[in-house]
Write a protein that holds these residues in place. Structure first.
Motif, PDB file in Angstrom:
ATOM      1  N   PRO A  22       0.802  -1.222   0.000  1.00  0.00           N
ATOM      2  CA  PRO A  22       0.000   0.000   0.000  1.00  0.00           C
ATOM      3  C   PRO A  22       0.841   1.282   0.000  1.00  0.00           C
ATOM      4  CG  PRO A  22      -0.158  -1.104   2.112  1.00  0.00           C
ATOM      5  CD  PRO A  22       0.603  -2.007   1.205  1.00  0.00           C
ATOM      6  N   VAL A  23       2.078   1.241   0.531  1.00  0.00           N
ATOM      7  CA  VAL A  23       2.996   2.384   0.488  1.00  0.00           C
ATOM      8  C   VAL A  23       4.298   1.869  -0.106  1.00  0.00           C
ATOM      9  CG1 VAL A  23       4.219   4.134   1.823  1.00  0.00           C
ATOM     10  CG2 VAL A  23       1.937   3.421   2.521  1.00  0.00           C
ATOM     11  N   ARG A  24       4.709   2.489  -1.227  1.00  0.00           N
ATOM     12  CA  ARG A  24       5.884   1.944  -1.924  1.00  0.00           C
ATOM     13  C   ARG A  24       6.689   3.060  -2.583  1.00  0.00           C
ATOM     14  NH1 ARG A  24       1.406   1.199  -4.833  1.00  0.00           N
ATOM     15  NH2 ARG A  24       1.400   1.722  -7.021  1.00  0.00           N
ATOM     16  N   LEU A  25       7.937   2.725  -2.915  1.00  0.00           N
ATOM     17  CA  LEU A  25       8.823   3.641  -3.612  1.00  0.00           C
ATOM     18  C   LEU A  25       8.604   3.481  -5.109  1.00  0.00           C
ATOM     19  CD1 LEU A  25      11.221   5.628  -3.015  1.00  0.00           C
ATOM     20  CD2 LEU A  25      12.705   3.745  -3.648  1.00  0.00           C
ATOM     21  N   VAL A  26       8.428   4.604  -5.809  1.00  0.00           N
ATOM     22  CA  VAL A  26       8.206   4.600  -7.251  1.00  0.00           C
ATOM     23  C   VAL A  26       9.363   5.344  -7.894  1.00  0.00           C
ATOM     24  CG1 VAL A  26       6.660   5.318  -9.106  1.00  0.00           C
ATOM     25  CG2 VAL A  26       5.707   4.578  -6.927  1.00  0.00           C
ATOM     26  N   GLU A  27       9.974   4.723  -8.890  1.00  0.00           N
ATOM     27  CA  GLU A  27      11.101   5.319  -9.602  1.00  0.00           C
ATOM     28  C   GLU A  27      10.651   5.765 -10.983  1.00  0.00           C
ATOM     29  OE1 GLU A  27      14.305   2.893 -11.661  1.00  0.00           O
ATOM     30  OE2 GLU A  27      15.299   3.477  -9.804  1.00  0.00           O
ATOM     31  N   GLU A  28      10.928   7.009 -11.317  1.00  0.00           N
ATOM     32  CA  GLU A  28      10.584   7.531 -12.641  1.00  0.00           C
ATOM     33  C   GLU A  28      11.886   7.962 -13.323  1.00  0.00           C
ATOM     34  OE1 GLU A  28       8.546  11.561 -14.013  1.00  0.00           O
ATOM     35  OE2 GLU A  28       7.146  10.231 -12.970  1.00  0.00           O
ATOM     36  N   LYS A  29      12.308   7.199 -14.332  1.00  0.00           N
ATOM     37  CA  LYS A  29      13.548   7.514 -15.045  1.00  0.00           C
ATOM     38  C   LYS A  29      13.245   8.456 -16.193  1.00  0.00           C
ATOM     39  CE  LYS A  29      16.409   3.702 -13.854  1.00  0.00           C
ATOM     40  NZ  LYS A  29      17.691   3.177 -14.188  1.00  0.00           N
ATOM     41  N   ASN A  40       1.324   6.490  -1.654  1.00  0.00           N
ATOM     42  CA  ASN A  40       0.489   5.989  -0.572  1.00  0.00           C
ATOM     43  C   ASN A  40      -0.885   5.659  -1.137  1.00  0.00           C
ATOM     44  OD1 ASN A  40      -0.915   5.479   1.760  1.00  0.00           O
ATOM     45  ND2 ASN A  40      -0.659   7.515   2.634  1.00  0.00           N
ATOM     46  N   ASP A  41      -1.228   4.376  -1.190  1.00  0.00           N
ATOM     47  CA  ASP A  41      -2.523   3.945  -1.712  1.00  0.00           C
ATOM     48  C   ASP A  41      -3.548   3.697  -0.612  1.00  0.00           C
ATOM     49  OD1 ASP A  41      -1.701   4.064  -4.355  1.00  0.00           O
ATOM     50  OD2 ASP A  41      -0.951   2.011  -4.350  1.00  0.00           O
ATOM     51  N   THR A  42      -3.208   4.014   0.631  1.00  0.00           N
ATOM     52  CA  THR A  42      -4.136   3.784   1.729  1.00  0.00           C
ATOM     53  C   THR A  42      -5.056   4.985   1.906  1.00  0.00           C
ATOM     54  OG1 THR A  42      -2.676   4.732   3.408  1.00  0.00           O
ATOM     55  CG2 THR A  42      -2.401   2.388   2.906  1.00  0.00           C
ATOM     56  N   ASN A  43      -5.974   4.879   2.855  1.00  0.00           N
ATOM     57  CA  ASN A  43      -6.899   5.973   3.168  1.00  0.00           C
ATOM     58  C   ASN A  43      -6.450   6.766   4.385  1.00  0.00           C
ATOM     59  OD1 ASN A  43      -8.675   5.389   1.059  1.00  0.00           O
ATOM     60  ND2 ASN A  43      -9.657   3.782   2.266  1.00  0.00           N
ATOM     61  N   LYS A  67       9.142  12.316   5.779  1.00  0.00           N
ATOM     62  CA  LYS A  67       8.015  13.087   5.244  1.00  0.00           C
ATOM     63  C   LYS A  67       6.699  12.413   5.592  1.00  0.00           C
ATOM     64  CE  LYS A  67       9.764  15.624   1.291  1.00  0.00           C
ATOM     65  NZ  LYS A  67       9.630  15.890  -0.118  1.00  0.00           N
ATOM     66  N   LYS A  68       5.673  13.249   5.656  1.00  0.00           N
ATOM     67  CA  LYS A  68       4.306  12.770   5.843  1.00  0.00           C
ATOM     68  C   LYS A  68       3.673  12.650   4.463  1.00  0.00           C
ATOM     69  CE  LYS A  68       0.088  14.126   8.172  1.00  0.00           C
ATOM     70  NZ  LYS A  68      -0.539  15.171   8.992  1.00  0.00           N
ATOM     71  N   ILE A  69       3.094  11.499   4.165  1.00  0.00           N
ATOM     72  CA  ILE A  69       2.493  11.238   2.860  1.00  0.00           C
ATOM     73  C   ILE A  69       0.973  11.207   3.035  1.00  0.00           C
ATOM     74  CG2 ILE A  69       2.487   9.728   0.844  1.00  0.00           C
ATOM     75  CD1 ILE A  69       5.273  10.805   1.586  1.00  0.00           C
ATOM     76  N   VAL A  96       7.908   2.623   6.845  1.00  0.00           N
ATOM     77  CA  VAL A  96       6.596   3.283   6.855  1.00  0.00           C
ATOM     78  C   VAL A  96       5.988   3.143   8.249  1.00  0.00           C
ATOM     79  CG1 VAL A  96       4.300   3.312   5.838  1.00  0.00           C
ATOM     80  CG2 VAL A  96       6.273   2.701   4.435  1.00  0.00           C
ATOM     81  N   ASN A  97       5.548   4.274   8.795  1.00  0.00           N
ATOM     82  CA  ASN A  97       4.851   4.306  10.081  1.00  0.00           C
ATOM     83  C   ASN A  97       3.477   4.916   9.874  1.00  0.00           C
ATOM     84  OD1 ASN A  97       7.041   3.308  11.656  1.00  0.00           O
ATOM     85  ND2 ASN A  97       7.981   5.326  11.508  1.00  0.00           N
ATOM     86  N   ASP A  98       2.567   4.648  10.809  1.00  0.00           N
ATOM     87  CA  ASP A  98       1.210   5.183  10.678  1.00  0.00           C
ATOM     88  C   ASP A  98       1.189   6.700  10.798  1.00  0.00           C
ATOM     89  OD1 ASP A  98       0.065   2.767  10.164  1.00  0.00           O
ATOM     90  OD2 ASP A  98      -0.371   2.345  12.265  1.00  0.00           O
ATOM     91  N   THR A  99       1.803   7.246  11.825  1.00  0.00           N
ATOM     92  CA  THR A  99       1.821   8.694  12.011  1.00  0.00           C
ATOM     93  C   THR A  99       3.158   9.109  12.595  1.00  0.00           C
ATOM     94  OG1 THR A  99       0.894   8.489  14.223  1.00  0.00           O
ATOM     95  CG2 THR A  99      -0.662   8.895  12.427  1.00  0.00           C
TER      96      THR A  99
END
Length: 117
Positions: A22-29, A40-43, A67-69, A96-99
């Protein structure tokens, strides 16, 4: 019939484990840079700690990033620019932590000269 049940259970567990985090690193080359995002795909809001260990990049990116996502969003974390004529790669640690935890410090009790611990 006895063979189908274990086969079904193993296939079902494989499809569950193959789903994205649900929370992942995305690389854009891009042509001359690599941009790292955290998605962050969570609610819920999530706080992330990202540590990148780059090799062959112009700018050192070894400082950790906190950072806060926000929910259902993608936030840019870092831009890496590779050196020419050098192989570029990196490793990363994403926690990744909740808050974010607020640290409450009581500064009213100060030691005076002559006080002992």
């Amino acid at each position: 019939m006895k063979i189908f049940i274990p086969l079904f259970v193993s296939l079902f567990s494989f499809t569950i484990s193959a789903q994205d985090k649900p929370v992942r690193l995305v690389e854009e080359k891009q042509k001359k840079r690599t941009i790292l995002y955290v998605k962050n795909d969570t609610n819920e809001d999530k706080s992330v700690f990202l540590k990148v260990n780059p090799t062959g990049y112009r700018r050192s990116a070894q400082r950790p990033i906190l950072k806060k996502i926000p929910p259902k969003s993608k936030v840019q974390m870092l831009i890496l620019i590779p050196l020419t004529d050098t192989e570029s790669y990196y490793t990363h640690t994403l926690i990744v932590n909740d808050t974010l935890q607020a640290i409450d410090v009581d500064r009213s009790k100060r030691l005076k000269k002559g006080d002992s611990l």
